[in-house]
Design a protein around this motif. Structure first.
Motif, PDB file in Angstrom:
ATOM      1  N   VAL A   1      -2.693  -3.964  -5.800  1.00  0.00           N
ATOM      2  CA  VAL A   1      -3.110  -5.342  -5.582  1.00  0.00           C
ATOM      3  C   VAL A   1      -4.517  -5.266  -4.998  1.00  0.00           C
ATOM      4  O   VAL A   1      -4.765  -4.480  -4.076  1.00  0.00           O
ATOM      5  CB  VAL A   1      -2.128  -6.008  -4.590  1.00  0.00           C
ATOM      6  CG1 VAL A   1      -2.670  -7.306  -4.070  1.00  0.00           C
ATOM      7  CG2 VAL A   1      -0.774  -6.209  -5.262  1.00  0.00           C
TER       8      VAL A   1
ATOM      9  N   VAL B   1      -1.096 -12.858  -0.558  1.00  0.00           N
ATOM     10  CA  VAL B   1      -1.072 -11.456  -0.987  1.00  0.00           C
ATOM     11  C   VAL B   1       0.360 -10.922  -0.881  1.00  0.00           C
ATOM     12  O   VAL B   1       0.853 -10.220  -1.768  1.00  0.00           O
ATOM     13  CB  VAL B   1      -2.036 -10.594  -0.138  1.00  0.00           C
ATOM     14  CG1 VAL B   1      -1.988  -9.143  -0.571  1.00  0.00           C
ATOM     15  CG2 VAL B   1      -3.463 -11.129  -0.236  1.00  0.00           C
TER      16      VAL B   1
ATOM     17  N   ILE C   1      -2.420  -8.542   6.693  1.00  0.00           N
ATOM     18  CA  ILE C   1      -1.711  -8.528   5.413  1.00  0.00           C
ATOM     19  C   ILE C   1      -0.424  -7.707   5.524  1.00  0.00           C
ATOM     20  O   ILE C   1       0.617  -8.085   4.998  1.00  0.00           O
ATOM     21  CB  ILE C   1      -2.634  -7.996   4.289  1.00  0.00           C
ATOM     22  CG1 ILE C   1      -3.745  -9.018   3.986  1.00  0.00           C
ATOM     23  CG2 ILE C   1      -1.835  -7.708   3.019  1.00  0.00           C
ATOM     24  CD1 ILE C   1      -4.820  -8.535   3.016  1.00  0.00           C
TER      25      ILE C   1
ATOM     26  N   ILE D   1      -9.651 -12.322   2.388  1.00  0.00           N
ATOM     27  CA  ILE D   1      -8.391 -12.842   2.922  1.00  0.00           C
ATOM     28  C   ILE D   1      -8.562 -13.015   4.428  1.00  0.00           C
ATOM     29  O   ILE D   1      -9.117 -12.138   5.097  1.00  0.00           O
ATOM     30  CB  ILE D   1      -7.223 -11.853   2.644  1.00  0.00           C
ATOM     31  CG1 ILE D   1      -7.153 -11.482   1.158  1.00  0.00           C
ATOM     32  CG2 ILE D   1      -5.900 -12.428   3.158  1.00  0.00           C
ATOM     33  CD1 ILE D   1      -6.799 -12.595   0.195  1.00  0.00           C
TER      34      ILE D   1
ATOM     35  N   ASN E   1      -0.525   0.048   2.621  1.00  0.00           N
ATOM     36  CA  ASN E   1      -1.407  -1.035   3.043  1.00  0.00           C
ATOM     37  C   ASN E   1      -2.437  -0.586   4.079  1.00  0.00           C
ATOM     38  O   ASN E   1      -3.484  -1.207   4.209  1.00  0.00           O
ATOM     39  CB  ASN E   1      -0.547  -2.179   3.601  1.00  0.00           C
ATOM     40  CG  ASN E   1      -1.360  -3.188   4.384  1.00  0.00           C
ATOM     41  OD1 ASN E   1      -2.115  -3.967   3.813  1.00  0.00           O
ATOM     42  ND2 ASN E   1      -1.243  -3.152   5.708  1.00  0.00           N
TER      43      ASN E   1
ATOM     44  N   ILE F   1      -6.500 -10.530  -6.664  1.00  0.00           N
ATOM     45  CA  ILE F   1      -6.091 -11.779  -6.002  1.00  0.00           C
ATOM     46  C   ILE F   1      -7.250 -12.184  -5.092  1.00  0.00           C
ATOM     47  O   ILE F   1      -7.338 -11.784  -3.942  1.00  0.00           O
ATOM     48  CB  ILE F   1      -4.718 -11.620  -5.280  1.00  0.00           C
ATOM     49  CG1 ILE F   1      -4.343 -12.871  -4.530  1.00  0.00           C
ATOM     50  CG2 ILE F   1      -4.670 -10.367  -4.397  1.00  0.00           C
ATOM     51  CD1 ILE F   1      -2.888 -12.976  -4.143  1.00  0.00           C
ATOM     52  N   ASN F   2      -8.173 -12.928  -5.700  1.00  0.00           N
ATOM     53  CA  ASN F   2      -9.456 -13.128  -5.027  1.00  0.00           C
ATOM     54  C   ASN F   2     -10.095 -14.496  -5.252  1.00  0.00           C
ATOM     55  O   ASN F   2     -11.280 -14.687  -5.003  1.00  0.00           O
ATOM     56  CB  ASN F   2     -10.427 -12.019  -5.457  1.00  0.00           C
ATOM     57  CG  ASN F   2     -10.643 -12.012  -6.961  1.00  0.00           C
ATOM     58  OD1 ASN F   2     -10.593 -13.062  -7.607  1.00  0.00           O
ATOM     59  ND2 ASN F   2     -10.877 -10.852  -7.541  1.00  0.00           N
TER      60      ASN F   2
ATOM     61  N   PRO G   1      -7.067  -7.504  -3.205  1.00  0.00           N
ATOM     62  CA  PRO G   1      -7.450  -8.776  -2.586  1.00  0.00           C
ATOM     63  C   PRO G   1      -8.967  -8.930  -2.463  1.00  0.00           C
ATOM     64  O   PRO G   1      -9.695  -7.943  -2.343  1.00  0.00           O
ATOM     65  CB  PRO G   1      -6.817  -8.698  -1.179  1.00  0.00           C
ATOM     66  CG  PRO G   1      -5.866  -7.547  -1.226  1.00  0.00           C
ATOM     67  CD  PRO G   1      -6.418  -6.603  -2.242  1.00  0.00           C
TER      68      PRO G   1
ATOM     69  N   LEU H   1      -2.469  -1.171  -1.753  1.00  0.00           N
ATOM     70  CA  LEU H   1      -3.407  -2.246  -1.450  1.00  0.00           C
ATOM     71  C   LEU H   1      -4.815  -1.729  -1.718  1.00  0.00           C
ATOM     72  O   LEU H   1      -5.355  -0.930  -0.953  1.00  0.00           O
ATOM     73  CB  LEU H   1      -3.267  -2.692   0.014  1.00  0.00           C
ATOM     74  CG  LEU H   1      -2.351  -3.889   0.288  1.00  0.00           C
ATOM     75  CD1 LEU H   1      -2.978  -5.194  -0.183  1.00  0.00           C
ATOM     76  CD2 LEU H   1      -0.974  -3.748  -0.333  1.00  0.00           C
TER      77      LEU H   1
END
Length: 243
Positions: free
Chosen positions: A182, A215, A13, A187, A89, A237-238, A184, A139
């Motif tokens: 965010v 993402v 990511i 992913i 991240n 975001i899943n 996730p 993240l």
């Protein structure tokens, strides 16, 4: 020179975010990595191919001294440079049932995700406040929002990031600095490559794992001027697993 720093930017990511920011923004991209120099250089190559500039910068986000030294050295070498965007991240997993989890697996995961956020963001926050502008994107993870069995350490670290996002957003909003996260779900990346995709996909309403690029698109939006009125938000975001 205005810059965006992406921690853990060499793979997965993080690499996708570096490449996306290279396309969508004018930022000089700072690609942080801890050990995989080859992957970091590959990401840098893609940033340059996208018509942008960047450089790689080595430090372990969990090591406060190392972070301070690396960033101070970079800032001295680039006195005109302003880091306007930070994407926190970097993260690791050390999965296992809590009853068998050793102290090292607990603290390593917390140190990377949570203390890593502190070490990197705290270095720049006063400068951002003085400049009256900034974008911070953390993240998090579906694990930090709903909790995932076998990941108490990761859920704790990412859940703390969710809380810190909401708190810091309120502290710095008057200075035109937004802080968002965010979260996730599944992913496709090195981190999820060991998972049983066939089984887990049954949990996902859209019936597939997400792509790192999806993402990255969301992160890029939150970094942009278009997201000026969004702060303190945790965006899932899943594929509909949990929202």
């Amino acid at each position: 020179m205005k810059c965006a720093l992406v921690t853990g930017g060499s793979r997965g990511i993080g690499s996708a975010i570096c490449q996306k920011l290279a396309i969508d923004t004018d930022y000089h991209i700072l690609i942080n990595y801890q050990s995989n120099k080859e992957a970091a250089e590959e990401t840098l190559k893609k940033v340059i191919e996208a018509g942008n500039t960047g450089e790689i910068i080595k430090f372990n986000v969990a090591d406060a001294e190392e972070v301070k030294n690396a960033l101070a050295q970079w800032q001295e070498a680039n006195p005109e440079a302003i880091v306007e965007a930070i994407v926190n991240n970097a993260g690791i997993t050390r999965d296992g049932l809590f009853m068998w989890m050793n102290h090292e697996d607990w603290s390593q995961v917390i140190n990377t995700s949570l203390n890593g956020f502190y070490n990197v963001t705290n270095f720049f926050i006063q400068k951002m406040l003085r400049n009256k502008y900034g974008r911070i994107v953390n993240l998090a993870s579906v694990s930090g929002v709903k909790g995932t069995p076998g990941q108490t350490n990761y859920s704790a670290a990412k859940g703390a990031l969710v809380a810190v996002t909401k708190a810091l957003a309120q502290e710095v909003a008057k200075r035109n600095i937004t802080v968002n996260a965010v979260a996730p779900g599944f992913i496709k990346s090195d981190m999820t490559s060991q998972l049983d995709e066939k089984e887990l996909v049954k949990l996902v309403p859209v019936n597939r794992f997400g792509e790192a690029e999806e993402v990255a698109d969301l992160v890029s939006f939150l970094v942009s001027k278009k997201a000026s009125y969004i702060t303190g938000e945790i965006i899932n975001i899943n594929g509909g697993i949990y929202s």
